[in-house]
Design an enzyme around this catalytic site. Structure first.
Site, PDB file in Angstrom:
ATOM      1  N   HIS A 141      -7.918   9.221  -2.016  1.00 46.04           N
ATOM      2  CA  HIS A 141      -7.296   9.187  -0.694  1.00 46.04           C
ATOM      3  C   HIS A 141      -8.203   9.777   0.392  1.00 46.04           C
ATOM      4  O   HIS A 141      -8.322   9.215   1.478  1.00 46.04           O
ATOM      5  CB  HIS A 141      -5.952   9.931  -0.736  1.00 46.04           C
ATOM      6  N   TYR A 198       2.583   9.998  -0.236  1.00 44.90           N
ATOM      7  CA  TYR A 198       3.646   9.450   0.627  1.00 44.90           C
ATOM      8  C   TYR A 198       5.044   9.775   0.083  1.00 44.90           C
ATOM      9  O   TYR A 198       6.023   9.678   0.807  1.00 44.90           O
ATOM     10  CB  TYR A 198       3.541   7.926   0.771  1.00 44.90           C
ATOM     11  N   LYS A 227      -2.904   5.767  -4.149  1.00 44.68           N
ATOM     12  CA  LYS A 227      -4.046   6.651  -3.878  1.00 44.68           C
ATOM     13  C   LYS A 227      -3.826   8.004  -4.521  1.00 44.68           C
ATOM     14  O   LYS A 227      -2.704   8.512  -4.556  1.00 44.68           O
ATOM     15  CB  LYS A 227      -4.227   6.839  -2.363  1.00 44.68           C
ATOM     16  N   ASP A 244       0.835  -1.204   0.000  1.00 40.27           N
ATOM     17  CA  ASP A 244       0.000   0.000   0.000  1.00 40.27           C
ATOM     18  C   ASP A 244       0.869   1.254   0.000  1.00 40.27           C
ATOM     19  O   ASP A 244       1.673   1.462   0.906  1.00 40.27           O
ATOM     20  CB  ASP A 244      -0.891   0.002   1.246  1.00 40.27           C
TER      21      ASP A 244
END
Ligand code: A2P
Length: 274
Positions: free
Chosen positions: A106, A48, A73, A43
């Site tokens: 997200h 990120y 996402k 994931d």
């Protein structure tokens, strides 16, 4: 690897590796190690900043691409039809993949009012074969109902904050009614004292397991898909060794009682993430 069948007919692994917060190099190393142990679900997210590291590990992995289930996402700055298409393409390029297994919105960002247009883009990405399954993260039932009313397509997954301190009973029941898989972020209650809780310690001692393993087992037995994050090889290993014991109904109930009623992270109705 055990799987759960998504409503769109595709299997999703029962547990995965979370990668926030990891930089590219940490993600590359953690994913490489996790895959070598048998993890198949990874994931990540555009926000990120480690999709390139995840992609490098997938490219170097000892198993074929089709064996892996890569989730990413869309970040808030890319809500809207065209922006979502662009955001996907940027993620896909950073990952270096031909397709993504699961693409999630997200956050709903209701204040921006663009999640329906974004979802339309997601349905087109799936029709084009660029993503295999589509879902959402941090959505409420009302927000999901709006997607379905306006676009006619249900999300296969809703990834939400879930741990014994915030067990999301009503939301999970609603997901089950609508054949949506619940995926748990912060499954170990990161930032809380969950893993030091005496009840968790007691159950860990009773089963000869670690507190994290007991909590992950709770997720599996609820039918949720946890994605524990660890950059530590020993913890990555122990977080995967949770398929060979089980908690009794009474033990599950003791963990259910740890509900504090409060979130650790953002609220879907108000959280702003760009
Ligand atoms: P680390 O990366 O140093 O292992 P969550 O997935 O709920 O967000 O929790 C992640 C946090 O929990 C991270 O700080 C991670 O630290 C820590 N963590 C992950 N696995 C374990 C484990 N098996 N035991 C204790 N702490 C863990």
């Amino acid at each position: 690897m055990m799987t759960v069948m998504l409503a769109d007919g595709r299997p999703m692994p029962r547990l995965g590796l979370g990668t926030w917060p990891m930089n590219d190099e940490e993600a590359r190393q953690a994913v490489t190690y996790a895959v070598s142990l048998g993890y198949r679900l990874i994931d990540t997210a555009a926000s990120y900043g480690n999709e390139a590291g995840v992609g490098a590990a997938v490219a170097e992995a000892s198993v074929a691409r089709e064996e892996l289930f890569v989730t990413t996402k869309l970040r808030g700055s890319h809500h809207g039809y065209d922006a979502a298409m662009r955001g996907f393409e940027e993620s896909r390029a950073r990952l270096g993949l031909d397709y993504v297994d699961l693409f999630l919105i997200h956050w709903p960002l209701p204040g921006r009012g663009l999640y329906v247009d974004t979802w339309r883009a997601f349905t087109h990405l799936r029709e084009q074969g660029l993503v295999r399954s589509i879902g959402v993260s941090n959505f409420t039932p009302g927000q999901i109902e709006r997607l379905v009313a306006e676009i006619g397509v249900w999300p296969a997954v809703n990834q939400v904050e879930l741990h014994p301190g915030f067990p999301q009973r009503e939301l999970r029941a609603w997901h089950a009614e609508h054949d949506i898989v619940t995926e748990s972020w912060s499954p170990l209650g990161a930032g809380s004292k969950l893993l030091d809780d005496p009840v968790v310690a007691d159950l860990a001692a009773a089963h000869g397991r670690t507190p994290a393993q007991v909590v992950l087992r709770w997720h599996l037995q609820l039918g949720a898909v946890p994605i524990p994050k660890s950059a530590d090889p020993e913890r990555i290993r122990q977080n995967f060794e949770v398929f060979d014991f089980s908690l009794s109904p009474d033990e599950m109930a003791r963990l259910d009682d740890l509900d504090t009623g409060g979130r650790l992270g953002g609220d879907p109705d108000t959280h702003v993430e760009l």
